[in-house]
Design a protein around this motif. Structure first.
Motif, PDB file in Angstrom:
ATOM      1  N   LYS A 129      80.911  21.821  37.115  1.00 55.85           N
ATOM      2  CA  LYS A 129      81.188  21.052  37.340  1.00 55.85           C
ATOM      3  C   LYS A 129      80.387  20.190  38.150  1.00 55.85           C
ATOM      4  N   THR A 130      78.862  20.696  38.560  1.00 51.08           N
ATOM      5  CA  THR A 130      78.247  20.046  39.541  1.00 51.08           C
ATOM      6  C   THR A 130      76.869  19.074  38.505  1.00 51.08           C
ATOM      7  N   ASP A 131      75.884  18.821  39.485  1.00 47.96           N
ATOM      8  CA  ASP A 131      75.332  17.597  37.744  1.00 47.96           C
ATOM      9  C   ASP A 131      74.027  18.819  37.840  1.00 47.96           C
ATOM     10  N   SER A 132      74.359  19.480  37.163  1.00 45.91           N
ATOM     11  CA  SER A 132      73.640  20.039  37.217  1.00 45.91           C
ATOM     12  C   SER A 132      72.995  20.211  34.826  1.00 45.91           C
ATOM     13  N   ALA A 133      74.422  19.470  34.282  1.00 49.37           N
ATOM     14  CA  ALA A 133      74.030  19.169  33.258  1.00 49.37           C
ATOM     15  C   ALA A 133      72.695  18.522  32.979  1.00 49.37           C
ATOM     16  N   ILE A 134      72.628  18.638  31.994  1.00 43.26           N
ATOM     17  CA  ILE A 134      70.753  17.642  30.882  1.00 43.26           C
ATOM     18  C   ILE A 134      70.776  16.434  30.178  1.00 43.26           C
ATOM     19  N   ARG A 135      70.325  15.607  30.381  1.00 49.92           N
ATOM     20  CA  ARG A 135      70.562  14.509  29.255  1.00 49.92           C
ATOM     21  C   ARG A 135      68.802  14.281  29.047  1.00 49.92           C
ATOM     22  N   ALA A 136      68.930  15.182  27.774  1.00 51.13           N
ATOM     23  CA  ALA A 136      67.700  15.058  27.178  1.00 51.13           C
ATOM     24  C   ALA A 136      66.942  13.995  26.324  1.00 51.13           C
ATOM     25  N   THR A 137      66.154  13.074  26.659  1.00 52.01           N
ATOM     26  CA  THR A 137      65.562  11.842  25.460  1.00 52.01           C
ATOM     27  C   THR A 137      64.083  12.464  24.668  1.00 52.01           C
ATOM     28  N   HIS A 138      64.314  11.917  23.823  1.00 50.55           N
ATOM     29  CA  HIS A 138      63.093  12.024  22.910  1.00 50.55           C
ATOM     30  C   HIS A 138      62.402  10.415  23.144  1.00 50.55           C
TER      31      HIS A 138
END
Length: 209
Positions: A129-138
């Motif tokens: 539930k924290t901001d540890s998710a990661i969005r990776a963009t090429h």
């Protein structure tokens, strides 16, 4: 290390609920076996708390990881009255699992932009539930993926890079990617009456043979 995908394919909401319950059971078995489990990607089902499919990474001792992945590969049956359609006569629901090797990461880090974001969606204890998710963009192609697990941002970055590489490979070989998707779709078809494991009831208790 192995990637394991469990899917309800085109099955109804009950099959998607079975995927959610299977993920929870897999988590318990992984913990007992000393195998770490990370959710790489998941697709929500038609009803809250259900999953159409989930892709997880299993890491640990090779023998333990292989054995666990093998137990969840193939057709899996859930016998239970529908919690969504009270008068529905059907009690047998199916999902399917398949294991495969994750791609090796070879994309230069300079080509990927990472952004921390809040995790969301179903998944119970496997969603942070924290901001540890990661969005990776090429950066070059604009292709983007989001990874959310209970682990650190560093672990999420590694998983995101692996997933992004896999998607970039399919993008670079579109025709081959289409054929691969067709083979995968056929492979993931849940087969009735040919289940390797059978679970019963809302508590998802395994049926002994």
């Amino acid at each position: 290390m192995i990637w394991l995908q469990m899917t309800a394919n085109t099955g109804p909401a009950e099959c998607c609920l079975a995927v959610t319950k299977a993920l929870a059971q897999l988590g318990r078995e992984a913990h007992k076996a000393g195998v770490s489990l990370s959710v790489v990607e998941q697709l929500a089902g038609p009803i809250g708390g259900t999953l159409r499919s989930v892709l997880v990474e299993l890491d640990g001792a090779q023998e333990a990881v292989g054995a666990l992945a093998g137990q969840w590969s193939g057709s899996i049956q859930w016998i239970c009255d529908s919690p969504y359609r009270k008068m529905h006569k059907r009690k047998n629901w199916f999902l399917n699992g398949a294991a495969f090797a994750p791609p090796a990461v070879s994309v230069e880090h300079g080509e990927i932009r990472y952004e921390a974001t809040r995790a969301s969606g179903p998944g119970g204890q496997h969603v942070n539930k924290t901001d540890s998710a990661i969005r990776a963009t090429h950066v070059a192609s604009g292709l983007s993926v989001k990874v959310q697990t209970e682990r650190s941002q560093h672990a999420n970055k590694r998983l995101a890079a692996q997933l992004l590489l896999s998607k970039l490979g399919d993008l670079a070989k579109s025709e081959e990617g289409k054929q691969k998707s067709e083979r995968r779709l056929h492979h993931f078809q849940a087969e009735r009456g040919n289940a390797g494991r059978v679970f019963v009831g809302m508590d998802f208790v395994e049926k002994t043979r």
